[in-house]
Write an enzyme that holds these catalytic residues in place. Structure first.
Site, PDB file in Angstrom:
ATOM      1  N   SER A   1       3.921  -6.140   3.039  1.00 29.27           N
ATOM      2  CA  SER A   1       2.641  -5.949   3.720  1.00 29.27           C
ATOM      3  C   SER A   1       1.502  -6.474   2.857  1.00 29.27           C
ATOM      4  CB  SER A   1       2.455  -4.470   4.087  1.00 29.27           C
ATOM      5  OG  SER A   1       1.314  -4.290   4.896  1.00 29.27           O
ATOM      6  N   LEU A   2       0.665  -5.609   2.320  1.00 28.24           N
ATOM      7  CA  LEU A   2      -0.401  -6.020   1.410  1.00 28.24           C
ATOM      8  C   LEU A   2       0.132  -6.923   0.304  1.00 28.24           C
ATOM      9  CD1 LEU A   2      -3.171  -5.755  -0.107  1.00 28.24           C
ATOM     10  CD2 LEU A   2      -2.141  -3.764  -1.229  1.00 28.24           C
TER      11      LEU A   2
ATOM     12  N   ARG B   1      -9.691  -6.280   5.082  1.00 27.45           N
ATOM     13  CA  ARG B   1      -8.487  -5.954   5.856  1.00 27.45           C
ATOM     14  C   ARG B   1      -8.294  -4.444   5.919  1.00 27.45           C
ATOM     15  NH1 ARG B   1      -2.939  -5.234   4.246  1.00 27.45           N
ATOM     16  NH2 ARG B   1      -1.406  -6.011   5.761  1.00 27.45           N
TER      17      ARG B   1
ATOM     18  N   HIS C   1       0.590  -1.928  11.443  1.00 25.78           N
ATOM     19  CA  HIS C   1       1.702  -2.772  11.901  1.00 25.78           C
ATOM     20  C   HIS C   1       2.206  -2.360  13.290  1.00 25.78           C
ATOM     21  CE1 HIS C   1       1.760  -4.792   8.069  1.00 25.78           C
ATOM     22  NE2 HIS C   1       1.841  -3.634   7.454  1.00 25.78           N
TER      23      HIS C   1
ATOM     24  N   GLN D   1       0.865 -10.413  11.036  1.00 32.35           N
ATOM     25  CA  GLN D   1       1.468  -9.376  10.199  1.00 32.35           C
ATOM     26  C   GLN D   1       0.829  -8.018  10.404  1.00 32.35           C
ATOM     27  OE1 GLN D   1       0.170  -7.945   6.730  1.00 32.35           O
ATOM     28  NE2 GLN D   1       1.654  -8.930   5.375  1.00 32.35           N
TER      29      GLN D   1
ATOM     30  N   GLN E   1       0.838  -1.205   0.000  1.00 28.89           N
ATOM     31  CA  GLN E   1       0.000   0.000   0.000  1.00 28.89           C
ATOM     32  C   GLN E   1       0.870   1.251   0.000  1.00 28.89           C
ATOM     33  OE1 GLN E   1      -3.146  -0.046   2.899  1.00 28.89           O
ATOM     34  NE2 GLN E   1      -3.695   2.086   2.533  1.00 28.89           N
TER      35      GLN E   1
END
Length: 313
Positions: A90-91, A115, A199, A248, A10
Site C-alpha cells: 500500500s503506502l 493521500r 482500498h 490502488q 501504514q
C-alpha cells in the site's frame, strides 16, 4: 542471492521509529530535515516523541513511514546487494517508487501526506470500518462478504497472507463478516483502529483527488522493476505507474500474489525497510524456503549485513 527490497505500509508506525538511524547516519537525518521542510513541522520530533495519537493520524503516519523506510535504506544501501525488484505494501509502494527512481523524494512526501488526507476524508461522514480475518483462506472471506451485501458494502481490502485477509466497508456489514468468520472457524477476527475503509470502492472520492494531484507530478521510468499492489505484476512506464497508483487506493492490495510472483521469479532473499517486520512475517507465511531480513535500527541492520556477508562468502 536474488534480492527484493520491500517497504512497510501504514500501521507499522510506532513512537521512536527511525530515531536511532537518524542519530547515527547524517544522510538519514537529512531526509527527515528535507521532509520537515515539505510538511511544515518537525517530522523526526514527531517520530521521536509522538504522541502516539498524533503519529497514528493517517496524514502523519504515511509520510512518517515513507521517510523512515527510505532513511533505513539510505543508511545501509551501499553495503547491500543490488535488488532485482522492489515492492511495498500500500503506502510502501510509494517508498519503493522513490527508491526505484520513479518519484522525487520531496514530491512523494507531499503526495502521501495529501493521500492520507484524501483517504480519511473520503468516508468521514460514513460509519465504516476494517477488520483482519485470520485462519480462513481468501475464498472463504470473499464468500462471507457476499453474504452481507444487504447490510452494506464489505469487500476484501488486503490479501496479506494465505490465511490473513483484511476486509473493509460499511460498519454493519464488516461487523457481520467478523461474526460469520468466527462461526466459520477463524482463529481471529479483529476490528482495526483505522479512520476509513481503505482500498474499497468507498475510496472513490480519494481516488479522484489523487488523480488530480498525480496529474501535476512528473514521474520517471523506474531504475529497478516495481511490483504493483493492484496487478501483482511489474509496472511498466510512467503512464501505467500513475494509473495504478490511482487504482490502488480503492482496490485490494494483492500482497500474497505479489510475493508468490517474486518467489516464482527466483527471488530468494527479501529485505524489509522501515518500522517493524510485518512484511517479513507475511512473506514467511506465504512462501517457503526464502530468507527474510529487515532494517529498522542499528541492531537489525547489523544482523542483515552479517547475513548478507555470509551469503557472499
Amino acid at each position: 542471492m536474488r534480492t527484493a527490497y520491500v517497504f512497510a505500509g501504514q500501521g507499522a508506525q510506532y513512537v521512536g521509529m527511525g530515531v536511532q538511524i537518524a542519530e547515527h547516519y547524517p544522510q538519514a537525518k537529512a531526509l527527515y530535515d528535507r521532509a520537515s521542510a515539505v510538511l511544515g513541522f518537525d517530522l523526526l520530533k514527531m517520530c521521536q516523541v509522538g504522541p502516539e495519537e498524533l503519529l497514528q493520524q493517517t496524514e502523519n503516519a504515511q509520510p512518517a513511514i515513507l521517510v523512515t523506510s527510505l532513511a533505513c535504506l539510505l543508511a545501509v544501501q551501499p553495503k547491500l546487494p543490488q535488488p532485482i525488484v522492489m515492492a511495498g505494501l500500500s503506502l510502501g509502494e510509494y517508498s519503493a517508487l522513490v527508491a526505484a527512481g520513479a518519484l522525487e523524494f520531496e514530491e512523494a512526501v507531499y503526495i502521501v501526506q495529501q493521500r492520507g488526507i484524501f483517504m480519511k476524508e473520503a468516508t468521514a461522514d460514513q460509519d465504516v470500518g476494517m477488520a483482519a480475518i485470520l485462519g480462513l483462506d481468501a475464498a472463504q472471506v470473499e464468500a462471507l462478504c457476499q453474504q452481507t451485501a444487504t447490510l452494506g458494502l464489505c469487500q476484501v481490502t488486503n490479501y496479506n497472507a494465505p490465511t490473513q485477509t483484511v476486509v473493509g466497508g460499511h460498519i454493519t456489514a464488516v461487523a457481520r463478516v467478523v461474526e460469520l468468520a468466527k462461526q466459520a472457524g477463524a482463529t481471529a477476527a479483529v476490528p482495526l483502529a483505522v479512520s476509513g475503509a481503505f482500498h474499497t470502492r468507498l475510496m472513490q472520492p480519494a481516488a479522484e483527488h489523487l488523480a488530480e494531484l498525480l496529474a501535476t507530478v512528473k514521474l520517471r521510468n523506474t531504475v529497478f522493476p516495481v511490483i504493483s499492489n493492484v496487478t501483482a505484476q511489474h509496472m511498466c512506464g510512467t503512464g501505467e505507474i500513475r494509473q495504478l497508483l490511482i487504482q490502488q487506493i480503492q482496490n485490494p492490495v494483492r500482497w500474497v500474489q505479489s510475493i508468490q510472483r517474486l518467489a516464482s521469479d527466483g527471488i530468494d532473499t527479501f529485505i524489509e525497510f522501515g518500522p517493524g517486520h510485518t512484511l517479513s512475517s507475511l512473506i514467511k507465511r506465504t512462501v517457503k524456503g526464502v530468507q527474510t531480513l529487515n532494517v529498522e535500527n542499528s541492531t537489525s541492520m547489523d544482523k542483515t549485513l552479517e547475513a548478507v556477508t555470509e551469503e557472499w562468502h
